[in-house]
Scaffold this active site. Structure first.
Site, mmCIF file in Angstrom:
data_model
loop_
_atom_site.group_PDB
_atom_site.id
_atom_site.type_symbol
_atom_site.label_atom_id
_atom_site.label_comp_id
_atom_site.label_asym_id
_atom_site.label_seq_id
_atom_site.Cartn_x
_atom_site.Cartn_y
_atom_site.Cartn_z
ATOM 1 N N GLY A 210 0.813 -1.213 0.000
ATOM 2 C CA GLY A 210 0.000 0.000 0.000
ATOM 3 C C GLY A 210 0.848 1.265 0.000
ATOM 4 O O GLY A 210 0.508 2.265 -0.648
ATOM 5 N N THR A 211 1.957 1.234 0.698
ATOM 6 C CA THR A 211 2.798 2.429 0.809
ATOM 7 C C THR A 211 3.326 2.839 -0.568
ATOM 8 O O THR A 211 3.262 4.022 -0.935
ATOM 9 C CB THR A 211 3.974 2.148 1.775
ATOM 10 O OG1 THR A 211 3.422 1.766 3.037
ATOM 11 C CG2 THR A 211 4.861 3.357 1.947
ATOM 12 N N GLN B 75 -7.343 -0.996 3.871
ATOM 13 C CA GLN B 75 -8.127 -1.639 4.936
ATOM 14 C C GLN B 75 -9.492 -2.105 4.439
ATOM 15 O O GLN B 75 -10.104 -2.983 5.040
ATOM 16 C CB GLN B 75 -8.328 -0.676 6.126
ATOM 17 C CG GLN B 75 -7.053 -0.336 6.874
ATOM 18 C CD GLN B 75 -6.457 -1.525 7.642
ATOM 19 O OE1 GLN B 75 -7.078 -2.574 7.801
ATOM 20 N NE2 GLN B 75 -5.224 -1.357 8.110
ATOM 21 N N THR C 198 11.913 -6.935 -11.224
ATOM 22 C CA THR C 198 11.405 -8.275 -11.545
ATOM 23 C C THR C 198 10.089 -8.528 -10.807
ATOM 24 O O THR C 198 9.980 -8.251 -9.606
ATOM 25 C CB THR C 198 12.458 -9.333 -11.146
ATOM 26 O OG1 THR C 198 13.657 -9.034 -11.854
ATOM 27 C CG2 THR C 198 12.004 -10.736 -11.484
ATOM 28 N N SER D 257 -3.297 -3.809 -0.557
ATOM 29 C CA SER D 257 -2.136 -4.547 -0.053
ATOM 30 C C SER D 257 -2.580 -5.954 0.349
ATOM 31 O O SER D 257 -3.637 -6.119 0.970
ATOM 32 C CB SER D 257 -1.596 -3.795 1.161
ATOM 33 O OG SER D 257 -0.469 -4.442 1.676
ATOM 34 N N ALA D 258 -1.754 -6.964 0.016
ATOM 35 C CA ALA D 258 -2.175 -8.357 0.234
ATOM 36 C C ALA D 258 -2.186 -8.764 1.707
ATOM 37 O O ALA D 258 -3.025 -9.559 2.137
ATOM 38 C CB ALA D 258 -1.250 -9.295 -0.543
ATOM 39 N N HIS D 259 -1.240 -8.224 2.492
ATOM 40 C CA HIS D 259 -1.082 -8.792 3.838
ATOM 41 C C HIS D 259 -2.206 -8.405 4.797
ATOM 42 O O HIS D 259 -2.297 -8.938 5.898
ATOM 43 C CB HIS D 259 0.295 -8.444 4.423
ATOM 44 C CG HIS D 259 0.487 -7.031 4.877
ATOM 45 N ND1 HIS D 259 0.386 -6.656 6.185
ATOM 46 C CD2 HIS D 259 0.788 -5.900 4.201
ATOM 47 C CE1 HIS D 259 0.636 -5.356 6.299
ATOM 48 N NE2 HIS D 259 0.886 -4.869 5.104
ATOM 49 N N CYS E 281 1.680 6.674 20.009
ATOM 50 C CA CYS E 281 3.144 6.687 20.159
ATOM 51 C C CYS E 281 3.868 7.236 18.949
ATOM 52 O O CYS E 281 5.069 7.459 19.001
ATOM 53 C CB CYS E 281 3.732 5.316 20.472
ATOM 54 S SG CYS E 281 3.500 4.869 22.177
HETATM 55 C C1 PLP Z 1 -4.917 2.461 5.319
HETATM 56 C C2 PLP Z 1 -3.528 1.952 5.061
HETATM 57 N N1 PLP Z 1 -2.853 2.393 3.996
HETATM 58 C C3 PLP Z 1 -1.612 1.965 3.706
HETATM 59 C C4 PLP Z 1 -0.976 1.055 4.504
HETATM 60 C C5 PLP Z 1 0.406 0.592 4.146
HETATM 61 O O1 PLP Z 1 0.330 -0.641 3.502
HETATM 62 P P1 PLP Z 1 1.632 -1.576 3.365
HETATM 63 O O2 PLP Z 1 1.925 -2.107 4.709
HETATM 64 O O3 PLP Z 1 1.221 -2.643 2.397
HETATM 65 O O4 PLP Z 1 2.710 -0.725 2.784
HETATM 66 C C6 PLP Z 1 -1.627 0.560 5.650
HETATM 67 C C7 PLP Z 1 -0.954 -0.394 6.556
HETATM 68 O O5 PLP Z 1 -1.231 -0.452 7.722
HETATM 69 C C8 PLP Z 1 -2.939 1.023 5.931
HETATM 70 O O6 PLP Z 1 -3.610 0.597 6.999
#
Ligand code: PLP
Length: 389
Positions: free
Chosen positions: A73-74, A180, A235, A197-199, A318
């Site tokens: 996602g980042t 999310q 890759t 994001s997959a995880h 935090c």
């Molecule tokens: C709303 C949201 N955006 C982006 C991210 C970042 O995703 P990634 O961990 O796949 O980079 C997160 C991860 O917690 C998230 O909750």
């Protein structure tokens, strides 16, 4: 205590890899071949990637051909913001409820940045956005607006369709961070950019995807080989894409998760007359609860739950080094209702009634203690790394 006998209630940080995902990843890793290679080995690898892309297209409600695999996602959020700024956007409007992935990328973009306020409910202030867009200075280029589909702390679902319509009326570009929301709520919207994001759905870490509308500007973030139709060098992560595909296939109805979340909240309310649940009145992700009790510090509660075998989160507390700081609660201007911070529980595909009972049992024990074993200041000081789950 081994982690297998513990209770895991932090799926919004990451959801444990599903067994079928682990199988798919290990099977894909046995396939020899670079997905960009023209020979049979390469074609076999490419086939896995194409199938994953098709499945993502269905899950995201967009054309599969407009999806690019990323590292998560980042990277997706950073790429969208980089693309908009490279195309001449000089003023970014980023939701104050966004994840740091978008906020930090926008701060770093070298153009004007304004945070779109949240209402006390945890919903983005669309009236503020409308007013700002109506008074837009054309010298700032096309408006660019970033919003999450659902906030990672409260789970509150944002009025994404209304935001997209509004921004498009003003010829602007919209990034929707659906990290999310994927698999937990409907994504039938047509933004310019959308990252996932997959995880967060039981897939592997380190793989995500970015949708880019055919009409939206795109500027590659990294230079290198011509992979992903020259849009994302490097890759291709075949095993990651296969694991993502397996996680998408395993998505199922999560009505029972909503029931478990509601049971947990009802149990908490019975014990805690002063409990505040943020976003409770709004449409929320069915797996998420973000709550505070006025007399107990969130880090103390989290550490004590940990000692009782339960993993929860303090959301993004935090991150500023201050006990009690939560991005969402601060944005909602409700810090007075969580003077000592809030706790996030987030359930997932493998959560059970016994997890909820275990959590409530641990909570009851902890709240009977007169002194906690970890002071909030110590706990916060120990958490050096920023929490962004
Ligand atoms: C709303 C949201 N955006 C982006 C991210 C970042 O995703 P990634 O961990 O796949 O980079 C997160 C991860 O917690 C998230 O909750």
């Amino acid at each position: 205590m081994s982690t297998s006998s513990r209770i895991y209630l932090d799926h919004n940080a990451t959801s444990p890899a599903r067994p079928e995902v682990i199988d798919a990843v290990s099977q894909a890793m046995r396939i020899v071949g670079n997905a960009s290679a023209p020979h049979a080995h390469g074609r076999a690898a490419r086939n896995l990637v194409s199938q994953a892309r098709e499945a993502l297209g269905l899950a995201m409600g967009v054309c599969a051909q407009d999806i690019y695999f990323t590292s998560g996602g980042t990277e997706g959020a950073n790429t969208a913001i980089h693309s908009a700024v490279s195309a001449g956007c000089k003023r970014l409007l980023v939701s104050s409820l966004d994840h740091p992935a978008s906020i930090r990328a926008a701060e770093d973009a070298g153009v004007k940045l304004e945070m779109v306020p949240s209402m006390r409910s945890g919903i983005l202030d669309v009236a503020w956005l409308k007013d700002t867009l109506e008074n837009w200075d054309v010298a700032d280029g096309r408006p660019f607006v970033s919003t999450t589909a659902a906030n990672s702390e409260t789970g509150v679902i944002q009025p994404v369709e209304a935001i997209i319509d509004l921004v498009h009326e003003h010829n602007g570009l919209v990034l929707v961070d659906a990290v999310q929301a994927l698999g937990k709520t409907s994504l039938l919207v047509q933004p310019d950019y959308m990252c996932v994001s997959a995880h967060k759905i039981g897939g592997p870490m380190g793989i995500g995807a970015l949708y880019v509308s055919p009409d939206a500007p795109y500027s590659a973030f990294m230079q290198g080989g011509g992979q992903e139709r020259r849009r994302r060098a490097g890759t291709i992560n075949v095993a990651g894409a296969s694991g993502f595909h397996a996680a998408l296939k395993a998505l199922q109805d999560i009505t029972h998760i909503r029931f478990l979340r509601n049971t947990l909240e009802a149990g908490l309310k019975a014990m805690e007359p002063k409990l505040v649940i943020f976003g409770e009145e709004e449409d929320r992700l069915p797996n998420t609860s973000f709550f505070a009790v006025p007399d107990a510090a969130n880090n103390t509660l989290m550490m004590n739950l940990d000692l009782h075998g339960v993993s929860v989160s303090t959301g993004m507390a935090c991150s500023s080094g201050k006990v009690g700081a939560s991005r969402a609660v601060t944005a909602m201007r409700r810090s007075d209702e969580a003077p000592k911070g809030a706790i996030r529980i987030s359930l997932g595909y493998d959560s059970t009634q016994s997890d909820v009972d275990g959590f409530l049992g641990a909570w009851a024990k902890i709240r009977k203690l007169t002194s906690f074993v970890v002071s909030p200041d110590d706990a916060c000081a120990n958490i050096q790394e920023e929490k962004v789950g």
